[in-house]
Design a protein around this motif. Structure first.
Motif, short mmCIF file in Angstrom:
data_model
loop_
_atom_site.label_atom_id
_atom_site.label_comp_id
_atom_site.label_asym_id
_atom_site.label_seq_id
_atom_site.Cartn_x
_atom_site.Cartn_y
_atom_site.Cartn_z
N ASP A 1 105.39 54.74 56.29
CA ASP A 1 106.38 55.55 55.59
C ASP A 1 106.91 54.83 54.36
O ASP A 1 108.12 54.77 54.11
CB ASP A 1 107.52 55.95 56.53
CG ASP A 1 108.37 57.08 55.95
OD1 ASP A 1 107.83 57.84 55.12
OD2 ASP A 1 109.55 57.17 56.31
N HIS A 2 105.98 54.20 53.61
CA HIS A 2 106.27 53.57 52.33
C HIS A 2 107.05 52.26 52.44
O HIS A 2 107.54 51.74 51.43
CB HIS A 2 106.99 54.53 51.38
CG HIS A 2 106.19 55.76 51.08
ND1 HIS A 2 105.05 55.73 50.30
CD2 HIS A 2 106.36 57.04 51.47
CE1 HIS A 2 104.55 56.95 50.23
NE2 HIS A 2 105.33 57.77 50.93
N GLU A 3 107.15 51.70 53.64
CA GLU A 3 107.74 50.36 53.78
C GLU A 3 106.90 49.57 54.77
O GLU A 3 106.72 49.99 55.92
CB GLU A 3 109.19 50.41 54.24
CG GLU A 3 109.83 49.03 54.30
CD GLU A 3 111.33 49.05 54.46
OE1 GLU A 3 111.86 48.19 55.18
OE2 GLU A 3 111.98 49.95 53.86
N TRP A 4 106.41 48.43 54.32
CA TRP A 4 105.46 47.65 55.08
C TRP A 4 105.91 46.20 55.16
O TRP A 4 106.58 45.70 54.26
CB TRP A 4 104.07 47.70 54.44
CG TRP A 4 103.57 49.09 54.18
CD1 TRP A 4 103.82 49.86 53.07
CD2 TRP A 4 102.77 49.89 55.04
NE1 TRP A 4 103.21 51.08 53.18
CE2 TRP A 4 102.55 51.13 54.39
CE3 TRP A 4 102.19 49.67 56.29
CZ2 TRP A 4 101.79 52.14 54.95
CZ3 TRP A 4 101.43 50.68 56.85
CH2 TRP A 4 101.23 51.89 56.19
N THR A 5 105.51 45.53 56.23
CA THR A 5 105.75 44.09 56.33
C THR A 5 104.40 43.38 56.32
O THR A 5 103.39 43.89 56.83
CB THR A 5 106.51 43.73 57.61
OG1 THR A 5 105.78 44.18 58.75
CG2 THR A 5 107.89 44.35 57.60
N VAL B 1 99.78 44.11 48.01
CA VAL B 1 100.44 45.32 47.50
C VAL B 1 99.43 46.46 47.37
O VAL B 1 99.72 47.61 47.72
CB VAL B 1 101.12 45.03 46.15
CG1 VAL B 1 101.66 46.31 45.54
CG2 VAL B 1 102.24 44.02 46.31
N GLY B 2 98.24 46.12 46.88
CA GLY B 2 97.21 47.14 46.71
C GLY B 2 96.80 47.80 48.01
O GLY B 2 96.48 48.99 48.05
N SER B 3 96.83 47.03 49.10
CA SER B 3 96.51 47.58 50.41
C SER B 3 97.57 48.59 50.85
O SER B 3 97.25 49.63 51.45
CB SER B 3 96.41 46.45 51.43
OG SER B 3 96.07 46.93 52.71
N ALA B 4 98.84 48.30 50.54
CA ALA B 4 99.91 49.25 50.86
C ALA B 4 99.79 50.52 50.01
O ALA B 4 99.94 51.64 50.51
CB ALA B 4 101.27 48.60 50.66
N LEU B 5 99.51 50.35 48.72
CA LEU B 5 99.39 51.50 47.84
C LEU B 5 98.20 52.38 48.22
O LEU B 5 98.23 53.60 47.99
CB LEU B 5 99.24 51.03 46.39
CG LEU B 5 100.49 50.43 45.75
CD1 LEU B 5 100.16 49.81 44.40
CD2 LEU B 5 101.59 51.48 45.60
N VAL C 1 106.76 45.08 51.52
CA VAL C 1 106.20 45.87 50.42
C VAL C 1 106.75 47.28 50.52
O VAL C 1 106.61 47.94 51.56
CB VAL C 1 104.66 45.90 50.47
CG1 VAL C 1 104.12 46.72 49.29
CG2 VAL C 1 104.08 44.50 50.44
N ARG C 2 107.38 47.73 49.45
CA ARG C 2 107.92 49.10 49.40
C ARG C 2 107.16 49.87 48.33
O ARG C 2 107.05 49.41 47.19
CB ARG C 2 109.42 49.09 49.11
CG ARG C 2 110.26 48.48 50.23
CD ARG C 2 111.75 48.58 49.93
NE ARG C 2 112.55 48.11 51.07
CZ ARG C 2 112.90 46.84 51.25
NH1 ARG C 2 112.55 45.92 50.35
NH2 ARG C 2 113.61 46.49 52.32
N THR C 3 106.64 51.02 48.69
CA THR C 3 105.86 51.84 47.76
C THR C 3 106.60 53.14 47.46
O THR C 3 107.44 53.60 48.24
CB THR C 3 104.47 52.15 48.33
OG1 THR C 3 104.61 52.95 49.52
CG2 THR C 3 103.71 50.88 48.67
N ARG C 4 106.24 53.74 46.32
CA ARG C 4 106.85 55.01 45.93
C ARG C 4 105.81 55.84 45.18
O ARG C 4 105.07 55.30 44.34
CB ARG C 4 108.07 54.76 45.04
CG ARG C 4 108.88 56.01 44.71
CD ARG C 4 110.29 55.65 44.26
NE ARG C 4 110.30 54.92 43.01
CZ ARG C 4 110.61 55.44 41.82
NH1 ARG C 4 110.93 56.73 41.74
NH2 ARG C 4 110.63 54.70 40.75
N VAL C 5 105.74 57.11 45.49
CA VAL C 5 104.84 58.03 44.78
C VAL C 5 105.60 58.63 43.61
O VAL C 5 106.59 59.35 43.80
CB VAL C 5 104.33 59.15 45.72
CG1 VAL C 5 103.43 60.12 44.94
CG2 VAL C 5 103.57 58.54 46.89
#
Length: 264
Positions: free
Chosen positions: A13-17, A39-43, A71-75
């Motif tokens: 859900d866009h937040e990873w450790t 980071v690329g793996s999370a994205l 790592v926090r991602t956002r679309v």
């Protein structure tokens, strides 16, 4: 495979450790390409159906250290064939890198390729110099070299014996140490894997990256990669480093440019 363990993520859900591995330390921090692959793996999981990095720009805000990271991602936009995404990698509440990226499905892109680029002219593997022969003073500041099998062009290793060419160019065969095959996310690491090109200028030591932009052009074929780094300008205590990554099928699969500080 080792690389997959080292970029593994937990959460969703866009937040990873993640756990940044001490095996990727170079100089005063964790290698920037490895951080970018984490980071690329999370994205790759941020936008359904768009798992592949196409254009990724990262700004390095502070030196990362081995240990836990978030790592926090956002679309930002997801429409058509590509998605625009952003991400931050943080440790102890401090941002280490911030990333803006375009992701899509490289396998769905047109196969028409037209290029005037030429691959690195590397001697056969058995005639090249393995990174296991690197001087101890280099290996001591760059344990990440144990993560790869690199075979340097003999014409580009004079720096290792005190005779840098002064041309600002390095090139080598490259493969992960356990023969894990390359993929688009791993290419984000490969573009920052060779020693700083400033070694060929007689300038040794850690060269912290300020900004790195990578373009991934295709899924790489299995086997050895050919990697070339070059610089043309050092000014104001900073230099640019241009990278090309060619796969075993002779295709230019990734390119990058980074701006870094000259070695400390």
């Amino acid at each position: 495979m080792e690389f997959d363990r080292h970029i593994a993520l937990e959460g969703g859900d866009h937040e990873w450790t993640a756990e940044l591995s001490e095996g990727w330390v170079v100089g005063g921090g964790v290698n920037g390409g490895y951080q970018l692959a984490v980071v690329g793996s999370a994205l790759a999981q941020a936008a359904p159906g768009k798992p592949d990095p196409i254009a990724v720009s990262a700004y390095y805000l502070s030196a990362a250290r081995p240990g836990p990271a978030t790592v926090r991602t956002r679309v930002l936009r997801d429409g058509g064939s590509v998605a625009t995404l952003s991400a931050d990698l943080e440790q102890d509440g401090d941002a280490r890198i911030t990333v803006l990226a375009t992701y899509g499905d490289l396998g769905a892109l047109p196969e028409d390729v037209r290029t005037t680029a030429t691959p690195p002219d590397l001697p056969p593997l058995q005639e090249c110099v393995p990174n296991s022969m690197a001087p101890e003073e280099i290996r001591s500041i760059a344990p990440l070299m144990d993560r790869f099998d690199m075979r340097f062009d003999p014409r580009h290793v004079g720096w290792a014996v005190g005779q840098p060419s002064g041309n600002g160019e390095l090139q080598a065969w490259f493969r992960l140490v356990d023969e894990r095959e390359p993929d688009p996310v791993s290419l984000l690491m490969v573009v920052d894997a060779l020693p700083p090109v400033t070694f060929d200028l007689g300038m040794f030591g850690w060269a912290p990256t300020l900004e790195l932009t990578a373009h991934v052009r295709s899924h790489p074929a299995p086997g050895w990669l050919r990697v070339r780094h070059a610089t043309r300008n050092l000014a104001g205590g900073m230099f640019e480093e241009d990278c090309e990554v060619w796969d075993s099928a002779g295709r230019l699969v990734a390119q990058s440019r980074q701006l870094a500080r000259q070695p400390r």
